[in-house]
Write a protein that holds these residues in place. Structure first.
Motif, short mmCIF file in Angstrom:
data_model
loop_
_atom_site.label_atom_id
_atom_site.label_comp_id
_atom_site.label_asym_id
_atom_site.label_seq_id
_atom_site.Cartn_x
_atom_site.Cartn_y
_atom_site.Cartn_z
N UNK A 271 0.88 -1.16 0.00
CA UNK A 271 0.00 0.00 0.00
C UNK A 271 0.92 1.20 0.00
N UNK A 272 0.55 2.15 0.78
CA UNK A 272 1.23 3.42 0.68
C UNK A 272 2.40 3.53 1.66
N UNK A 273 3.45 4.23 1.22
CA UNK A 273 4.46 4.70 2.17
C UNK A 273 4.14 6.16 2.43
N UNK A 274 4.22 6.57 3.67
CA UNK A 274 4.02 7.99 3.95
C UNK A 274 5.05 8.47 4.95
N UNK A 275 5.60 9.63 4.68
CA UNK A 275 6.59 10.18 5.60
C UNK A 275 6.47 11.69 5.71
N UNK A 276 6.91 12.21 6.84
CA UNK A 276 6.92 13.67 7.03
C UNK A 276 8.36 14.12 7.27
N UNK A 277 8.79 15.09 6.50
CA UNK A 277 10.18 15.55 6.56
C UNK A 277 10.21 17.01 6.97
N UNK A 278 11.09 17.34 7.92
CA UNK A 278 11.35 18.74 8.19
C UNK A 278 12.80 19.02 7.87
N UNK A 279 13.01 19.94 6.95
CA UNK A 279 14.33 20.09 6.36
C UNK A 279 14.53 21.52 5.87
N UNK A 280 15.54 22.20 6.43
CA UNK A 280 15.92 23.55 5.97
C UNK A 280 14.74 24.50 5.84
N UNK A 281 13.89 24.54 6.85
CA UNK A 281 12.76 25.46 6.80
C UNK A 281 11.57 24.96 5.99
N UNK A 282 11.68 23.74 5.49
CA UNK A 282 10.57 23.14 4.74
C UNK A 282 9.90 22.07 5.60
N UNK A 283 8.60 21.93 5.44
CA UNK A 283 7.89 20.78 6.00
C UNK A 283 7.26 20.08 4.80
N UNK A 284 7.63 18.84 4.60
CA UNK A 284 7.23 18.14 3.37
C UNK A 284 6.56 16.82 3.72
N UNK A 285 5.46 16.52 3.04
CA UNK A 285 4.87 15.20 3.18
C UNK A 285 5.21 14.37 1.95
N UNK A 286 5.79 13.20 2.20
CA UNK A 286 6.19 12.31 1.12
C UNK A 286 5.17 11.19 0.98
N UNK A 287 4.82 10.87 -0.26
CA UNK A 287 3.91 9.75 -0.51
C UNK A 287 4.61 8.79 -1.45
N UNK A 288 4.80 7.57 -0.99
CA UNK A 288 5.48 6.57 -1.82
C UNK A 288 4.48 5.59 -2.38
N UNK A 289 4.77 5.10 -3.57
CA UNK A 289 3.86 4.15 -4.20
C UNK A 289 4.52 2.77 -4.15
#
Ligand code: GTP
Ligand code: MG
Length: 404
Positions: A271-289
């Protein structure tokens, strides 16, 4: 001299920060979060040993103090040292006891507000920062827009003479055009906060609309979110991570994220991979297939509303390149920014970047970035592994540069 706002990306947009002695208007659509733009700047200023005055007219100073503390921006030591003072233009309104020496007995009277403000301004040790929270409340409470604008004009120019910087918050309620224009004209710099709405606010953006010290610049609309702790972060709600079976997608998401979940069965993602990254002033949600072809319908579902794509390929499996290209084509609608992470370069037989680039014949705007396991001996069959941090960061950085 430039003053840091404490918000990396905003400093960058302002070419290093706010010019000392300037007046900055933070102009927000009702409902978007704006307070932390001022609070983060205030705290950053105090940490850098500046003096600050916080003029508040819509809540008690003690509430402001608590709000700041809630974000790990505790100002109590600066108040003790005397480098941070309040002007309480609220307690008088609700007939409560004064919470600061700078006190306005009747905040509905613009003359009293003005008198207290000048008195504090004259006492302020320069260089200093004054936060006005908020201009819109000042207009609402005094019910005299013209007088407020007149006061502002004088006050900001007096502050400028002494090298005092002003940050004022302004919520753009439906005031008359002339009021809005009048307020805008007073300020050297305007930072606009907007929202994309669909019954509820879906996403907030900020942009630097003008700044007297900037040459004509491209306007960037930067999506943001207020995190607690952390404050204002560039918010990228969706980066898609895709690529052929077994290439290292789950490994990448787990290595990049502060929080991540995956649904794997027998070592492969189902199913899905999901991750949350905080990096250099960015907050990013990653969605893996998942990599297996039978899950391809998920790709189409997931690629909607993505801000960028990371394609992961296995440098030892050139047979997967055609499939990677197909996945790229499927996800990269409308020229969405994309980066190819060439993974497993630690393994024997891995192709070099140039070779992979040639074999994949990628358009020029798509960068290839190498990636490897942190420790090849730990990369076990059927289990995602930890990837080298520098490589992971490099992939993220290259993509984020293109997204904003
Ligand atoms: N040596 C080495 N092994 C790696 C590297 N990246 C991943 N692996 C290994 O490759 C295998 C697959 O990694 P995953 O992260 O599960 O790959 P995936 O793309 O999520 O796989 P699917 O979800 O099944 O498509 C695992 O055994 C990992 O330990 C790398 O950079 N070097
Ligand atoms: Mg996986």
């Amino acid at each position: 001299m430039k003053i840091s706002t404490g918000i990396d990306i905003l400093d960058r947009e302002l070419t290093g920060g706010i010019k000392q002695g300037s007046s900055v208007l933070i102009m927000a659509t009702p409902g978007v979060e704006d307070l932390q733009f001022a609070h983060q700047s205030l705290f950053s200023y105090l940490i850098n040993k500046g003096n600050a005055t916080y003029m508040v007219n819509n809540k008690k100073p003690s509430i402001v103090r608590e709000m700041l503390k809630g974000f790990d921006w505790d100002i109590s030591r600066f108040e003790k040292q005397g480098s941070c003072v309040f002007m309480d233009s609220y307690s008088g309104l609700i007939k409560a006891l004064p919470e600061a020496k700078g006190f306005v007995k009747d905040p509905t009277d613009i003359d009293q507000v003005s008198e207290a403000a000048y008195s504090l301004l004259n006492k302020t040790k320069t260089p200093a920062l004054i936060v006005i929270d908020s201009l819109s409340s000042m207009i609402d409470v005094t019910n005299s827009e013209k007088e407020v604008i007149k006061f502002l004009k004088k006050f900001t120019s007096k502050a400028k003479e002494s090298g005092i910087t002003i940050i004022a918050l302004f919520t753009q309620w439906p005031y008359s055009k002339s009021t809005i224009k009048g307020v805008e004209k007073v300020f050297d710099c305007i930072i606009r906060l907007k929202a994309v709405e669909q019954k509820v606010i879906l996403r907030s953006y900020f942009s630097v609309e003008k700044a007297s010290w900037l040459e004509k610049k491209e306007k960037h609309e930067i999506p943001y979110k207020i995190l607690n702790p952390g404050g204002v972060k560039v918010f990228i709600p969706k980066i898609l991570v895709t690529g052929p079976f077994n290439a290292g997608k789950t490994s990448f998401i787990h290595s990049a994220s502060t929080k991540a979940i995956s649904v794997d069965r027998l070592g492969t993602t189902v199913a899905l991979d999901h991750g949350h990254v905080e990096f250099k002033g960015f907050a990013v949600d990653l969605f893996g297939t998942p990599g297996q072809e039978r899950f391809d319908p998920m790709l189409d579902l997931l690629s909607g509303e993505a801000f960028g794509v990371i394609i992961i390929v296995d440098a030892t499996k050139p047979k997967g390149f055609a499939r990677a290209k197909e996945m790229l084509k499927r996800t990269r609608k409308d020229g969405l920014p994309a980066v190819i992470a060439v993974n497993k370069i630690d393994l024997e037989g891995a192709l070099g970047l140039a070779e992979v680039s040639r074999m994949m014949s990628m358009p020029e705007d798509i960068l290839l970035v190498p990636m490897r396991a942190e420790n090849a001996a730990n990369a076990k069959e059927g289990k995602p592994c930890k990837l080298k941090k520098e490589d992971v960061n490099n992939v993220l950085e290259k993509l984020l540069e293109k997204v904003i």
